[in-house]
Write an enzyme that holds these catalytic residues in place. Structure first.
Site, PDB file in Angstrom:
ATOM      1  N   HIS A  60      47.146  42.041  37.450  1.00  0.00           N
ATOM      2  CA  HIS A  60      46.427  42.859  38.420  1.00  0.00           C
ATOM      3  C   HIS A  60      46.965  42.548  39.816  1.00  0.00           C
ATOM      4  O   HIS A  60      47.308  41.403  40.123  1.00  0.00           O
ATOM      5  CB  HIS A  60      44.932  42.566  38.381  1.00  0.00           C
ATOM      6  N   GLU A  62      45.641  42.135  42.705  1.00  0.00           N
ATOM      7  CA  GLU A  62      44.953  41.089  43.472  1.00  0.00           C
ATOM      8  C   GLU A  62      45.287  39.693  42.947  1.00  0.00           C
ATOM      9  O   GLU A  62      45.482  38.765  43.718  1.00  0.00           O
ATOM     10  CB  GLU A  62      43.427  41.300  43.433  1.00  0.00           C
ATOM     11  N   CYS A  90      38.298  42.700  40.093  1.00  0.00           N
ATOM     12  CA  CYS A  90      37.564  42.371  38.877  1.00  0.00           C
ATOM     13  C   CYS A  90      37.193  40.889  38.903  1.00  0.00           C
ATOM     14  O   CYS A  90      37.566  40.150  39.820  1.00  0.00           O
ATOM     15  CB  CYS A  90      38.410  42.703  37.645  1.00  0.00           C
ATOM     16  N   CYS A  93      40.264  38.638  39.188  1.00  0.00           N
ATOM     17  CA  CYS A  93      40.892  38.688  40.510  1.00  0.00           C
ATOM     18  C   CYS A  93      40.010  38.045  41.579  1.00  0.00           C
ATOM     19  O   CYS A  93      40.512  37.390  42.493  1.00  0.00           O
ATOM     20  CB  CYS A  93      41.221  40.123  40.879  1.00  0.00           C
TER      21      CYS A  93
END
Length: 161
Positions: A60, A62, A90, A93
């Site tokens: 991801h 992030e 999420c 992250c």
């Protein structure tokens, strides 16, 4: 302990992540992006999602950004920095941001809105767990601003999933 974080143009900086998310999408990745902004308002790093190209389900934007940031900078410095993300980080992250030492997170659309938009897509089984809840379970404060510009944020996802 709360740290004074700089006043920044959140909308302008968040829109940089929207453009980067569109670039991620054009390059065959999921439409997610994040940037790290220093205490002086300068963009220090950027990251796009790494799933589509690298096949990393933990890639991801992030998390990738926070991994790079934690290697390049110390937690004391990152406490004065802001991570901008085109969608709410999420749980994974948010955990990465917490452990890296970030002081503030600004995000576009919420995880709940993302989940409603995407549905149970096998490449993104979105967790409906606000990053505020993840940070609240920690032992230091992380400021959260968002959702901000949520409709604009959602555009990168329209027709993708």
């Amino acid at each position: 302990m709360t740290r004074d974080l700089p006043e920044l143009d959140h909308e302008r900086l968040l829109r940089l992540t929207f453009a980067l998310a569109e670039k991620s999408r054009r390059e065959g990745n999921h439409p997610f992006a994040a940037i790290l902004v220093g205490p002086g308002g300068e963009v220090l790093m950027e990251a796009m999602n790494a799933f589509g190209i690298e096949g990393d389900s933990t890639g991801h934007a992030e998390r990738v950004l926070m991994t790079r940031a934690s290697v390049a900078y110390g937690a004391d410095f990152l406490a004065g920095c802001t991570m901008y993300a085109n969608a709410e980080p999420c749980a994974m992250c948010a955990g990465a941001a917490y452990w890296a030492g970030i002081g503030r997170v600004v995000h576009g659309m919420s995880e709940r809105a993302l989940k409603a938009l995407i549905g149970p897509h096998p490449e993104n089984l979105t967790l409906d767990l606000p990053c505020r809840d993840v940070f609240a379970a920690g032992q230091r404060e992380v400021e959260v601003i968002g959702p901000l510009l949520a409709e604009e944020s959602a555009r990168a996802h329209e027709g993708f999933w």
